[in-house]
Design a protein around this motif. Structure first.
Motif, PDB file in Angstrom:
ATOM      1  N   THR A  83       0.800  -1.220   0.000  1.00 28.70           N
ATOM      2  CA  THR A  83       0.000   0.000   0.000  1.00 28.70           C
ATOM      3  C   THR A  83       0.834   1.272   0.000  1.00 28.70           C
ATOM      4  O   THR A  83       0.405   2.311  -0.507  1.00 28.70           O
ATOM      5  CB  THR A  83      -0.920   0.030   1.227  1.00 28.70           C
ATOM      6  N   SER A 121      -4.563  -9.525   2.130  1.00 28.99           N
ATOM      7  CA  SER A 121      -5.742  -8.699   2.390  1.00 28.99           C
ATOM      8  C   SER A 121      -5.515  -7.247   1.999  1.00 28.99           C
ATOM      9  O   SER A 121      -6.456  -6.552   1.601  1.00 28.99           O
ATOM     10  CB  SER A 121      -6.121  -8.774   3.877  1.00 28.99           C
ATOM     11  N   ALA A 122      -4.271  -6.769   2.103  1.00 29.89           N
ATOM     12  CA  ALA A 122      -3.973  -5.385   1.719  1.00 29.89           C
ATOM     13  C   ALA A 122      -4.246  -5.175   0.235  1.00 29.89           C
ATOM     14  O   ALA A 122      -4.756  -4.128  -0.174  1.00 29.89           O
ATOM     15  CB  ALA A 122      -2.518  -5.055   2.049  1.00 29.89           C
ATOM     16  N   GLU A 125      -8.252  -5.707  -0.453  1.00 24.06           N
ATOM     17  CA  GLU A 125      -9.077  -4.564  -0.047  1.00 24.06           C
ATOM     18  C   GLU A 125      -9.179  -3.557  -1.184  1.00 24.06           C
ATOM     19  O   GLU A 125     -10.257  -3.051  -1.504  1.00 24.06           O
ATOM     20  CB  GLU A 125      -8.480  -3.877   1.182  1.00 24.06           C
ATOM     21  N   GLU A 128     -11.467  -4.691  -4.054  1.00 22.76           N
ATOM     22  CA  GLU A 128     -12.901  -4.654  -3.782  1.00 22.76           C
ATOM     23  C   GLU A 128     -13.409  -3.230  -3.599  1.00 22.76           C
ATOM     24  O   GLU A 128     -14.476  -2.869  -4.085  1.00 22.76           O
ATOM     25  CB  GLU A 128     -13.206  -5.475  -2.520  1.00 22.76           C
ATOM     26  N   GLU A 129     -12.637  -2.397  -2.892  1.00 22.14           N
ATOM     27  CA  GLU A 129     -13.121  -1.079  -2.501  1.00 22.14           C
ATOM     28  C   GLU A 129     -12.632   0.045  -3.415  1.00 22.14           C
ATOM     29  O   GLU A 129     -13.069   1.190  -3.272  1.00 22.14           O
ATOM     30  CB  GLU A 129     -12.671  -0.774  -1.053  1.00 22.14           C
ATOM     31  N   ILE A 132      -7.522   2.160  -0.618  1.00 18.59           N
ATOM     32  CA  ILE A 132      -6.781   1.471   0.433  1.00 18.59           C
ATOM     33  C   ILE A 132      -6.773   2.351   1.675  1.00 18.59           C
ATOM     34  O   ILE A 132      -7.083   3.540   1.608  1.00 18.59           O
ATOM     35  CB  ILE A 132      -5.328   1.158  -0.001  1.00 18.59           C
ATOM     36  N   THR A 133      -6.427   1.768   2.799  1.00 20.78           N
ATOM     37  CA  THR A 133      -6.362   2.514   4.055  1.00 20.78           C
ATOM     38  C   THR A 133      -4.914   2.653   4.484  1.00 20.78           C
ATOM     39  O   THR A 133      -4.207   1.652   4.653  1.00 20.78           O
ATOM     40  CB  THR A 133      -7.172   1.798   5.147  1.00 20.78           C
ATOM     41  N   GLN A 166     -12.001 -14.561  -0.418  1.00 15.29           N
ATOM     42  CA  GLN A 166     -11.071 -13.710  -1.156  1.00 15.29           C
ATOM     43  C   GLN A 166     -11.009 -14.093  -2.628  1.00 15.29           C
ATOM     44  O   GLN A 166     -10.830 -13.230  -3.492  1.00 15.29           O
ATOM     45  CB  GLN A 166      -9.686 -13.785  -0.511  1.00 15.29           C
ATOM     46  N   ARG A 169     -13.256 -12.194  -4.945  1.00 19.85           N
ATOM     47  CA  ARG A 169     -12.913 -10.840  -5.394  1.00 19.85           C
ATOM     48  C   ARG A 169     -12.475 -10.824  -6.859  1.00 19.85           C
ATOM     49  O   ARG A 169     -12.474  -9.777  -7.482  1.00 19.85           O
ATOM     50  CB  ARG A 169     -11.785 -10.266  -4.541  1.00 19.85           C
TER      51      ARG A 169
END
Length: 321
Positions: A83, A121-122, A125, A128-129, A132-133, A166, A169
């Motif tokens: 990320t 998962s990074a 995410e 899908e979204e 990123i965070t 997962q 996705r």
């Protein structure tokens, strides 16, 4: 399913020609990759090492005038390596964000099953979204954003299999397969000198790609075809040998993939043949079979083929609806 043969959309044809200059006998894999790209989905390539998974992604990326990033997944890779991370700058006395490779347009996630679930998962995410965070704040991803992930079969030691939630996705999952002896001979001839990937150039700009994706969204899907898609996906939930069938997300994925496939073949509407051809690639990785079915040697693809054979096909397009 047997691939249909129709006139191809001109820009798509140029990309496929580029890929065919580098890859031999991988026309179907190239076409399916473009289906996912135009449908704003992502691809999981699963096969043994050395059959051209990474080369396919590199060739596709080079054919597109987009920002290409590669992530080589290893057991010690951290989520921040994917990320990005905020680093303190003593001159400005502020934290500066250093973007990771996931901020590219075309992202190659190489050997995704060799890293830990936390790092997987990074990436997932973002898939899908579309964001990123980082340090608790959302960071939007680039547009277009397309991930092609490769993985070796889970029988190999040192891997972390992707959980079913997962796997869902990914718009579609496919295998490359070994080339024939004749194709392998041609491969040796092509690579005896300079590799052919060095001779190709981009044929689609970033703006053109975004425009093509918007055109795909406008492709017409008749209600009868949507009903056909739902009959196939709901059929997986009631089929013997299936522990967990395809979710509604799978129905949406199959519709989007069918729209992209129709557009690639220069049509502005989806036909049932599009759905039939794509169903095994879009639905099979979204199913969990019972232990009895696996013991009998049945596969998800087998069950989908049975469903296609037993489900009535809509034969008339109702333009008035």
């Amino acid at each position: 399913m047997t691939q249909q043969t129709f006139l191809l959309q001109p820009k798509v044809s140029e990309v496929l020609n580029n890929i065919n200059k580098v890859m031999i006998g991988k026309e179907e894999a190239a076409l399916l990759s473009l289906v996912a790209l135009l449908a704003k989905g992502h691809v999981l390539l699963e096969d043994v090492p050395g059959v051209g998974k990474t080369m396919l992604v590199k060739t596709l990326a080079k054919s597109l005038d987009c920002d290409f990033k590669r992530i080589q997944f290893t057991p010690d890779l951290l989520p921040s390596d994917v990320t990005g991370v905020s680093i303190y700058n003593p001159k400005t006395m502020e934290f500066e964000f250093r973007p990771g490779p996931i901020l590219g347009n075309i992202v190659l996630a190489d050997e995704i099953n060799r890293t830990s679930p936390k790092t997987q998962s990074a990436l997932l995410e973002g898939m899908e979204e579309t964001s990123i965070t980082v340090d608790g704040s959302p960071v939007p991803l680039s547009d277009p954003f397309f991930v092609m992930a490769t993985q070796n079969p889970i029988e190999y030691e040192g891997t972390y299999p992707l959980p079913e939630a997962q796997l869902d996705r990914f718009l579609l999952k496919m295998k490359m397969g070994y080339p024939s002896a004749k194709q392998e001979m041609e491969m040796l001839a092509r690579t005896s000198g300079s590799h052919p990937i060095h001779s190709i150039s981009s044929v689609i700009t970033k703006d053109e790609l975004v425009g093509l994706q918007k055109e795909v969204e406008e492709v017409y899907v008749d209600k009868t075809v949507n009903r056909y898609i739902i009959e196939l996906t709901t059929g997986t939930r009631n089929q013997s040998g299936v522990y967990l069938g395809v979710s509604p997300r799978g129905s949406i994925a199959l519709m989007k993939a069918a729209k992209a496939y129709a557009f690639i073949h220069d049509r502005d509407y989806v036909v049932p043949d599009d759905v039939q051809y794509l169903a095994p690639y879009v639905l099979s990785h979204r199913m969990i079979l019972t232990s009895e079915a696996r013991f009998e040697g049945r596969t998800a693809e087998d069950i989908i083929e049975e469903l296609i054979s037993s489900t009535s096909i809509p034969v008339k397009r109702n333009i008035s609806e």
